[in-house]
Scaffold this active site. Structure first.
Site, PDB file in Angstrom:
ATOM      1  N   THR A  48      -7.662  29.372   3.211  1.00 31.66           N
ATOM      2  CA  THR A  48      -6.386  28.776   3.618  1.00 31.66           C
ATOM      3  C   THR A  48      -6.541  28.087   4.974  1.00 31.66           C
ATOM      4  O   THR A  48      -5.619  27.444   5.459  1.00 31.66           O
ATOM      5  CB  THR A  48      -5.299  29.860   3.718  1.00 31.66           C
ATOM      6  OG1 THR A  48      -5.832  30.935   4.502  1.00 31.66           O
ATOM      7  CG2 THR A  48      -4.930  30.398   2.346  1.00 31.66           C
ATOM      8  N   SER A  65      -4.623  33.611  13.680  1.00 31.67           N
ATOM      9  CA  SER A  65      -4.555  33.232  12.270  1.00 31.67           C
ATOM     10  C   SER A  65      -4.226  31.749  12.244  1.00 31.67           C
ATOM     11  O   SER A  65      -4.026  31.116  13.293  1.00 31.67           O
ATOM     12  CB  SER A  65      -3.456  34.019  11.556  1.00 31.67           C
ATOM     13  OG  SER A  65      -2.197  33.615  12.064  1.00 31.67           O
ATOM     14  N   LYS A  66      -4.113  31.233  11.023  1.00 35.91           N
ATOM     15  CA  LYS A  66      -3.726  29.830  10.881  1.00 35.91           C
ATOM     16  C   LYS A  66      -2.348  29.610  11.525  1.00 35.91           C
ATOM     17  O   LYS A  66      -2.114  28.618  12.205  1.00 35.91           O
ATOM     18  CB  LYS A  66      -3.691  29.504   9.389  1.00 35.91           C
ATOM     19  CG  LYS A  66      -3.642  28.045   9.089  1.00 35.91           C
ATOM     20  CD  LYS A  66      -3.681  27.863   7.580  1.00 35.91           C
ATOM     21  CE  LYS A  66      -3.176  26.495   7.217  1.00 35.91           C
ATOM     22  NZ  LYS A  66      -3.019  26.348   5.778  1.00 35.91           N
ATOM     23  N   GLN A  67      -1.442  30.590  11.301  1.00 35.53           N
ATOM     24  CA  GLN A  67      -0.069  30.462  11.804  1.00 35.53           C
ATOM     25  C   GLN A  67      -0.029  30.442  13.333  1.00 35.53           C
ATOM     26  O   GLN A  67       0.830  29.804  13.929  1.00 35.53           O
ATOM     27  CB  GLN A  67       0.827  31.614  11.306  1.00 35.53           C
ATOM     28  CG  GLN A  67       1.184  31.550   9.831  1.00 35.53           C
ATOM     29  CD  GLN A  67       0.006  31.854   8.918  1.00 35.53           C
ATOM     30  OE1 GLN A  67      -0.889  32.614   9.289  1.00 35.53           O
ATOM     31  NE2 GLN A  67      -0.018  31.242   7.746  1.00 35.53           N
ATOM     32  N   LEU A  81      -2.321  29.230  15.138  1.00 35.83           N
ATOM     33  CA  LEU A  81      -3.166  28.094  15.532  1.00 35.83           C
ATOM     34  C   LEU A  81      -4.489  28.553  16.159  1.00 35.83           C
ATOM     35  O   LEU A  81      -4.917  28.048  17.203  1.00 35.83           O
ATOM     36  CB  LEU A  81      -2.412  27.167  16.496  1.00 35.83           C
ATOM     37  CG  LEU A  81      -1.036  26.697  16.017  1.00 35.83           C
ATOM     38  CD1 LEU A  81      -0.369  25.823  17.086  1.00 35.83           C
ATOM     39  CD2 LEU A  81      -1.151  25.900  14.708  1.00 35.83           C
TER      40      LEU A  81
END
Ligand code: GLU
Length: 306
Positions: free
Chosen positions: A15, A242-244, A246
């Site tokens: 993801t 995490s991706k969230q 950044l």
């Protein structure tokens, strides 16, 4: 190949790209496997196409290579293993443990109690005598697993004793979503069993899932692996990278200082000078001691990596 008593794995979801938190998990799972003379497998968890990032899976594998990792055997892709998950769900249905659920998220969450991982499903569609309305039966159901009203206890090699009552804290949980995607919980348990995984080393964000996975293993007659849940790496606000949040992608040019940085978080002794990532990994294996790994989250933004 001789049978080994230790098979570990690293199971990234494509993801997003690997970040410092993923590197910690990769390194710890690798070092624990190799320090036990075991195998270390890589599994790409590409079960949820809408959430995936194009090209991330091959980028992840290239990044692992650049950082000196060598996995055993072929990389496994969850997107190619639907038959395995279907077989597992079929057995749960046949045993009366899984049932179709027609509730929309909005309808069941309206009056639901908060649990430890979102709202607790109230079991409506699983109750004796429940019949879906005509309107409902026209829809594709999700499939849920019945959970017991008992405390599931396990020992984690990092965290210690862990306990959860799935009925009170989680509720009957989803195995197959109404949109046809397999849920992480079912896929991970079926894969870990099929691949003969004996030891699971991963981040503490997944600790809340482990009792569900242990319950699924029991329902499916699979052996229980050993667990070690690693401390999370966070930003200055205490949020997990995490991706969230950044998380910056790992920079291959910084692989040596990054490897040293995560080795420090795992309380490994400082490694001697080298230009080779594989030598840092060999040092980590040689000096690996799970008992030295801390339990609590570490803020990476308090550090100034070289
Ligand atoms: N695919 C999960 C993730 O990237 C890890 C699953 C696991 O280790 O059980 O967070």
């Amino acid at each position: 190949m001789p049978a080994t008593h230790y098979i570990g794995r690293f199971a990234p979801s494509p993801t997003g790209l690997l970040h410092i938190g993923s590197l910690l998990t990769a390194l710890a799972s690798y070092a624990d496997a190799k320090a036990h003379g075991g195998r270390w497998l890589v599994r790409i968890e590409d079960l949820d196409p809408p959430r995936e990032m194009a090209g991330a899976a091959s980028h992840i594998l290239r990044t692992l290579e650049t950082f000196g990792f060598e996995w055993d055997g072929e990389v496994v892709y969850q997107s190619r293993r639907h038959a395995l998950y279907r077989e597992a769900l079929g057995r749960l249905k046949a045993a009366g443990l899984a049932y179709p659920c027609y509730c929309s998220r909005k309808s069941w969450q309206n009056n639901a109690a908060a649990g430890v991982d979102g709202f607790v499903y109230n079991g409506r569609c699983g109750r004796a005598g429940f019949r879906p309305s005509e309107n409902d039966s026209a829809k594709n159901p999700a499939w849920r697993l019945r959970v017991p009203d008992e405390t599931i206890v396990f020992h984690d090699a990092v965290v210690g004793r862990c306990a959860q009552n799935p009925a009170r804290d989680i509720g009957d949980f989803v195995l197959l979503r109404a949109d046809g995607c397999w849920a992480y919980q079912l896929a991970v348990v079926a894969d870990d069993a099929e691949q003969g995984i004996t030891h699971i080393v991963r981040g503490q964000d997944l600790l809340v899932s482990t009792p569900r996975q242990i319950w699924l293993q029991r329902c499916l007659g699979y052996p229980a692996p050993h667990y070690a849940h690693l401390p999370l790496l966070t930003n200055r606000h205490g949020q997990k990278w995490s991706k969230q949040t950044l998380a910056p992608a790992l920079d291959p040019a910084q692989r040596l200082p990054l490897l040293r940085q995560v080795m420090g978080y795992l309380n490994l002794p400082p490694a001697p000078d080298t230009q080779r990532p594989s030598e840092l990994l060999a040092w980590a294996v040689e000096h690996w001691n799970l008992a030295e790994v801390g339990k609590t989250a570490v803020c990476t933004e308090n550090d100034n990596p070289a």
